[in-house]
Every structure is written in structure tokens, then in C-alpha cells.
Design a protein around this motif. Structure first.
Motif, PDB file in Angstrom:
ATOM      1  N   GLU A 256       2.636  -4.119 -16.955  1.00 45.05           N
ATOM      2  CA  GLU A 256       1.924  -3.059 -16.236  1.00 45.05           C
ATOM      3  C   GLU A 256       1.419  -3.541 -14.882  1.00 45.05           C
ATOM      4  OE1 GLU A 256      -0.991  -1.695 -19.013  1.00 45.05           O
ATOM      5  OE2 GLU A 256       0.457  -0.446 -20.118  1.00 45.05           O
ATOM      6  N   SER A 257       0.989  -4.788 -14.797  1.00 48.36           N
ATOM      7  CA  SER A 257       0.561  -5.335 -13.509  1.00 48.36           C
ATOM      8  C   SER A 257       1.742  -5.464 -12.558  1.00 48.36           C
ATOM      9  CB  SER A 257      -0.098  -6.703 -13.717  1.00 48.36           C
ATOM     10  OG  SER A 257      -1.262  -6.590 -14.489  1.00 48.36           O
ATOM     11  N   SER A 258       2.871  -5.889 -13.070  1.00 52.15           N
ATOM     12  CA  SER A 258       4.073  -5.995 -12.246  1.00 52.15           C
ATOM     13  C   SER A 258       4.536  -4.625 -11.769  1.00 52.15           C
ATOM     14  CB  SER A 258       5.186  -6.685 -13.038  1.00 52.15           C
ATOM     15  OG  SER A 258       6.377  -6.747 -12.296  1.00 52.15           O
ATOM     16  N   LEU A 259       4.473  -3.637 -12.648  1.00 54.02           N
ATOM     17  CA  LEU A 259       4.858  -2.285 -12.287  1.00 54.02           C
ATOM     18  C   LEU A 259       3.945  -1.737 -11.186  1.00 54.02           C
ATOM     19  CD1 LEU A 259       6.759   0.078 -13.046  1.00 54.02           C
ATOM     20  CD2 LEU A 259       4.996   0.832 -14.658  1.00 54.02           C
ATOM     21  N   ALA A 260       2.641  -1.973 -11.301  1.00 57.40           N
ATOM     22  CA  ALA A 260       1.702  -1.525 -10.271  1.00 57.40           C
ATOM     23  C   ALA A 260       1.986  -2.218  -8.940  1.00 57.40           C
ATOM     24  CB  ALA A 260       0.266  -1.805 -10.726  1.00 57.40           C
ATOM     25  N   PHE A 261       2.331  -3.492  -8.975  1.00 55.61           N
ATOM     26  CA  PHE A 261       2.660  -4.234  -7.747  1.00 55.61           C
ATOM     27  C   PHE A 261       3.907  -3.639  -7.083  1.00 55.61           C
ATOM     28  CE2 PHE A 261       5.046  -7.596  -5.589  1.00 55.61           C
ATOM     29  CZ  PHE A 261       4.092  -8.084  -4.705  1.00 55.61           C
ATOM     30  N   GLN A 262       4.925  -3.329  -7.864  1.00 55.30           N
ATOM     31  CA  GLN A 262       6.145  -2.743  -7.312  1.00 55.30           C
ATOM     32  C   GLN A 262       5.837  -1.415  -6.628  1.00 55.30           C
ATOM     33  OE1 GLN A 262       9.111  -2.460 -10.435  1.00 55.30           O
ATOM     34  NE2 GLN A 262       8.797  -4.578 -11.051  1.00 55.30           N
ATOM     35  N   ARG A 263       5.067  -0.580  -7.278  1.00 53.81           N
ATOM     36  CA  ARG A 263       4.754   0.729  -6.706  1.00 53.81           C
ATOM     37  C   ARG A 263       3.886   0.615  -5.468  1.00 53.81           C
ATOM     38  NH1 ARG A 263       3.901   3.554 -12.645  1.00 53.81           N
ATOM     39  NH2 ARG A 263       6.042   4.341 -12.853  1.00 53.81           N
ATOM     40  N   ALA A 264       2.911  -0.283  -5.496  1.00 49.30           N
ATOM     41  CA  ALA A 264       2.011  -0.450  -4.345  1.00 49.30           C
ATOM     42  C   ALA A 264       2.742  -0.970  -3.117  1.00 49.30           C
ATOM     43  CB  ALA A 264       0.868  -1.398  -4.721  1.00 49.30           C
ATOM     44  N   ASN A 265       3.823  -1.710  -3.333  1.00 53.21           N
ATOM     45  CA  ASN A 265       4.558  -2.293  -2.213  1.00 53.21           C
ATOM     46  C   ASN A 265       5.856  -1.548  -1.904  1.00 53.21           C
ATOM     47  OD1 ASN A 265       3.270  -5.130  -1.383  1.00 53.21           O
ATOM     48  ND2 ASN A 265       2.987  -4.839  -3.584  1.00 53.21           N
ATOM     49  N   GLY A 266       6.005  -0.358  -2.481  1.00 50.52           N
ATOM     50  CA  GLY A 266       7.158   0.466  -2.180  1.00 50.52           C
ATOM     51  C   GLY A 266       8.471  -0.081  -2.684  1.00 50.52           C
ATOM     52  N   LEU A 267       8.414  -0.914  -3.717  1.00 44.30           N
ATOM     53  CA  LEU A 267       9.631  -1.492  -4.279  1.00 44.30           C
ATOM     54  C   LEU A 267      10.243  -0.535  -5.297  1.00 44.30           C
ATOM     55  CD1 LEU A 267       8.307  -5.128  -4.866  1.00 44.30           C
ATOM     56  CD2 LEU A 267       9.668  -4.291  -2.935  1.00 44.30           C
ATOM     57  N   PRO A 268      11.564  -0.529  -5.414  1.00 47.00           N
ATOM     58  CA  PRO A 268      12.178   0.379  -6.385  1.00 47.00           C
ATOM     59  C   PRO A 268      11.817   0.007  -7.818  1.00 47.00           C
ATOM     60  CG  PRO A 268      13.815  -1.144  -5.469  1.00 47.00           C
ATOM     61  CD  PRO A 268      12.563  -1.318  -4.662  1.00 47.00           C
ATOM     62  N   VAL A 269      11.508   1.008  -8.612  1.00 46.70           N
ATOM     63  CA  VAL A 269      11.172   0.809 -10.020  1.00 46.70           C
ATOM     64  C   VAL A 269      12.381   1.190 -10.855  1.00 46.70           C
ATOM     65  CG1 VAL A 269       9.699   1.523 -11.929  1.00 46.70           C
ATOM     66  CG2 VAL A 269       8.716   1.196  -9.638  1.00 46.70           C
ATOM     67  N   VAL A 270      12.915   0.234 -11.579  1.00 45.79           N
ATOM     68  CA  VAL A 270      14.101   0.477 -12.400  1.00 45.79           C
ATOM     69  C   VAL A 270      13.717   0.809 -13.834  1.00 45.79           C
ATOM     70  CG1 VAL A 270      16.274  -0.515 -13.241  1.00 45.79           C
ATOM     71  CG2 VAL A 270      15.457  -1.063 -10.934  1.00 45.79           C
ATOM     72  N   PHE A 271      12.678   0.135 -14.340  1.00 40.96           N
ATOM     73  CA  PHE A 271      12.258   0.328 -15.730  1.00 40.96           C
ATOM     74  C   PHE A 271      10.815   0.830 -15.732  1.00 40.96           C
ATOM     75  CE2 PHE A 271      15.274  -3.208 -15.500  1.00 40.96           C
ATOM     76  CZ  PHE A 271      16.307  -2.698 -16.279  1.00 40.96           C
ATOM     77  N   GLU A 272      10.620   2.065 -16.181  1.00 39.96           N
ATOM     78  CA  GLU A 272       9.316   2.726 -16.078  1.00 39.96           C
ATOM     79  C   GLU A 272       8.362   2.317 -17.191  1.00 39.96           C
ATOM     80  OE1 GLU A 272       8.185   4.767 -13.822  1.00 39.96           O
ATOM     81  OE2 GLU A 272       9.953   5.380 -12.673  1.00 39.96           O
TER      82      GLU A 272
END
Length: 369
Positions: A256-272
Motif C-alpha cells: 500500500e505504501s508503494s502504491l501510494a508512492f506510485q500514484r503521488a509521483n504520477g507513475l503507472p499503476v499496473v496492479f491495483e
């Protein structure tokens, strides 16, 4: 099957606690993880090369040389050496020196590298990075094999009967080609009959499997023996627990922390979701039996004989990270070593014969300890 523990030396706040270690402590952690990997029985330890935030891996030769002095058995990998950014002469000098200091324990994984910031730092463009990578590799491999090299080059001054020192220990060093999304790296590996290492981190299995199939096709196109193919594959995370329920519970804050980091930095999210990540990504998260079965599923597609896992805790507590590595080596690795063959070459130093006069140490690494 052989197993590597690999770090890119990411330096950012812990994804769960938010604590940022000092640069000194982060390097110390890498050294400790390398020693632990050897103690637990891993076959190799890899250090990445990046020249941009948030990585501290700009000088893998220095880090690996320190690791060489702290260890005796484990093979040392680069993951990857960014030859598109480097002068191949200088790269040869550094890695030939490291190979001597380690007693011939060096393997290279090369690649063009990723990231706009490091391309800008070295004045490399997306248009010329593949040509730079290919040219640098061609010069590098000739320097390793020939006492004098003459080469007409585009991206560095030409060489005329150039002698570069020290002369190599391994004859030659083994070079793997890192592959993520492009057929250029796959074709370069096949052309020279070199092993391939699939990144296999960001996406589900299909695009990586397609590239590996292309590699095998090009391997045969260039006239190499299909039985001599060697493929390695990465993984997107590691946590081996007693049960699948325990693994998901403990790993959820990390995901969940990694997912939040991806979203905050505009990185593509592959696995929700964590469940999707554990099922469809290359991450090895679950009970020992689940991890064994997952590696087998990937092996059916890749035919890989080398597997890498993350050397870093990456948000797990130190105790859980160590327990996971110990469980991997005691309950997962033995089953996979039995069922999946090793690469089709010796794992030790690639030596043509005696390398030192009688009476001298068998390797510099033995002399300096």
C-alpha cells in the motif's frame, strides 16, 4: 537453478515508517545484506547502476569491490552496467580490476539503462542510446579478449593498437544482457551467444515471455546451439511466510505504501490490489509451496535457470526480511534446485589455465585477507 539477491540501492524514506536512513547507513545495509546472502547460501549478489535520484548505485565497481573483500564464495553481479553511458575503455579497466580483486567472481549484466536524468547527465539521447550500448559492448568484449585493439568508433575516440591494463583474470568475463521491453538488447545477446536476463518486474508475464521467445529464435538464427541458451529472470518482491494469510497480512503495508508512492509521483499503476500483485506479478509472496509453484509457472514460460530476488527489506522489518530470506533458502530453494536445472555452464571463474606463477596466491582476494 541458481539464485541471486540484488539491490539497486534505492535511497528514499522507508515506505512504511517514513524514516530515511543516512547515506552511510544505507551503504552499510547493502554490505550487511551481501554478507548475509553468502551466509544463507545464495549463489550471487548483484548491485545496480543508476545515476539519478533516488539511487546510490552510481559506482557499482566500488561497492562490489568492498563486498569482494567481505566475502569468499558468492559471485558478484552488476544489475545492470549501463554501457550506453560509459566509456568502454574505462569500464573495462574498472571491471578487470574488480575481477582480479574478487578472484574471478564477477559476472556482468549490461543494459542501456533507464531514466531521463541520467541520460541528460551523460548527454545520451533516446535516439542514440541503443547504438551507444552496442558499440560500447563490442569494444568492451574485444578489450577483454585481445591484447591490442584497433576500433573505429562513433561515440568515443578511435583506438589504434590500444593496450589496456590490467589484462583480465577471467578469460573472458561472462556478460549477461539485461532485457526489459526492447528487442534490441535481446538481439544483441543472441548475436554474440550471450545469456539473457529478463527484468520481469513491472508487468505481468506476457511481454517478458514474448521477448524471451524472440531471444531463442534469434539465438538459433545466429547459428548457436539451442541447448546452450541461458536465461535469468527477476522478481518484483519477496516475502516467504509460514502461510499465505500471514504473507499477505505482513506485506500489505509495504504494497500500500508503494502504491501510494506510485500514484503521488504520477507513475503507472499496473496492479491495483495486493491480491492481484501477488497473483499476476512476478513477486514471490506467499507460503513456501506457493512460491515454489509460482517460480515453476514462470519457468514453464521462460525456461530460466537463474532467479533473482530483492536483497533489501523494502519496508519489511529487519526480522521479517531475514526470516523470509532464511525460509526461502531452507524451504524454497532446495526444491527448485532439484527440479530446475542449472545454467549450461560452470558457475565458477572462467579461466583458461593457471593465472599466477608458482608460489604466489591463487587470487588477489586471498592475498588481501
Amino acid at each position: 537453478m541458481k539464485f541471486l539477491a540484488i539491490t539497486l540501492i534505492v535511497h528514499r524514506p522507508d515506505p512504511v515508517t517514513g524514516v530515511l536512513k543516512s547515506t552511510h547507513d544505507r551503504f552499510r545495509e547493502v554490505l550487511d545484506n551481501a554478507v548475509l546472502a553468502e551466509e544463507l547460501g545464495f549463489d550471487g549478489f548483484g548491485v545496480g547502476e543508476r545515476h539519478e535520484r533516488p539511487f546510490l548505485s552510481s559506482s557499482p565497481t566500488v561497492v562490489l569491490s568492498h563486498i569482494a573483500a567481505l566475502t569468499r564464495r558468492i559471485r558478484l553481479f552488476t544489475a545492470v552496467t549501463t554501457l550506453s553511458l560509459l566509456d568502454p575503455v574505462r569500464a573495462y579497466e574498472d571491471y578487470a580490476t574488480l575481477d582480479h580483486l574478487s578472484g574471478g567472481r564477477l559476472d556482468l549484466i549490461i543494459g542501456k539503462g533507464n531514466g531521463t536524468a541520467q541520460r541528460d547527465l551523460f548527454h545520451v539521447t533516446p535516439e542514440d542510446q541503443w547504438e551507444r550500448n552496442a558499440e560500447s559492448y563490442e569494444v568492451f568484449r574485444r578489450l577483454w579478449r585481445q591484447d591490442k585493439v584497433t576500433a573505429k568508433t562513433r561515440f568515443r575516440p578511435e583506438l589504434t593498437d590500444a593496450e589496456v591494463w590490467p589484462r583480465p583474470h577471467q578469460q573472458p568475463v561472462r556478460v549477461w544482457h539485461g532485457s526489459a521491453t526492447s528487442k534490441e538488447s535481446v538481439d544483441l545477446a543472441a548475436r554474440y551467444g550471450d545469456p539473457l536476463f529478463s527484468a520481469n518486474v513491472t508487468h505481468p508475464i506476457e511481454p517478458y515471455a514474448e521477448l524471451i521467445r524472440h531471444y531463442r529464435e534469434r539465438w538459433e538464427h545466429y547459428g548457436h546451439d539451442p541447448a546452450a541458451v541461458a536465461v535469468g529472470a527477476g522478481s518484483a518482491g519477496l516475502y516467504v511466510a509460514r502461510t499465505s494469510q500471514e504473507a499477505l497480512k505482513d506485506y500489505r503495508p509495504v504494497f500500500e505504501s508503494s502504491l501510494a508512492f506510485q500514484r503521488a509521483n504520477g507513475l503507472p499503476v499496473v496492479f491495483e490490489t495486493l491480491e492481484d500483485f501477488a497473483e499476476r506479478s512476478s513477486a514471490l509472496i506467499g507460503s513456501p509451496q506457493q512460491v515454489i509453484e509460482k517460480v515453476h509457472r514462470y519457468h514453464e514460460e521462460f525456461g530460466h535457470t537463474v532467479q533473482h530476488v530483492q536483497a533489501d527489506a523494502s519496508g519489511l522489518t529487519d526480522a521479517r526480511h531475514r526470516d523470509s530470506l532464511e525460509r526461502f533458502q531452507s524451504e524454497v530453494a532446495p526444491a527448485l534446485r532439484t527440479a530446475i536445472p542449472d545454467p549450461p555452464f560452470a558457475w565458477g571463474p572462467v579461466l583458461a589455465g593457471p593465472q599466477v606463477p608458482a608460489g604466489e596466491p591463487a587470487s588477489l582476494s586471498a592475498a588481501v585477507r
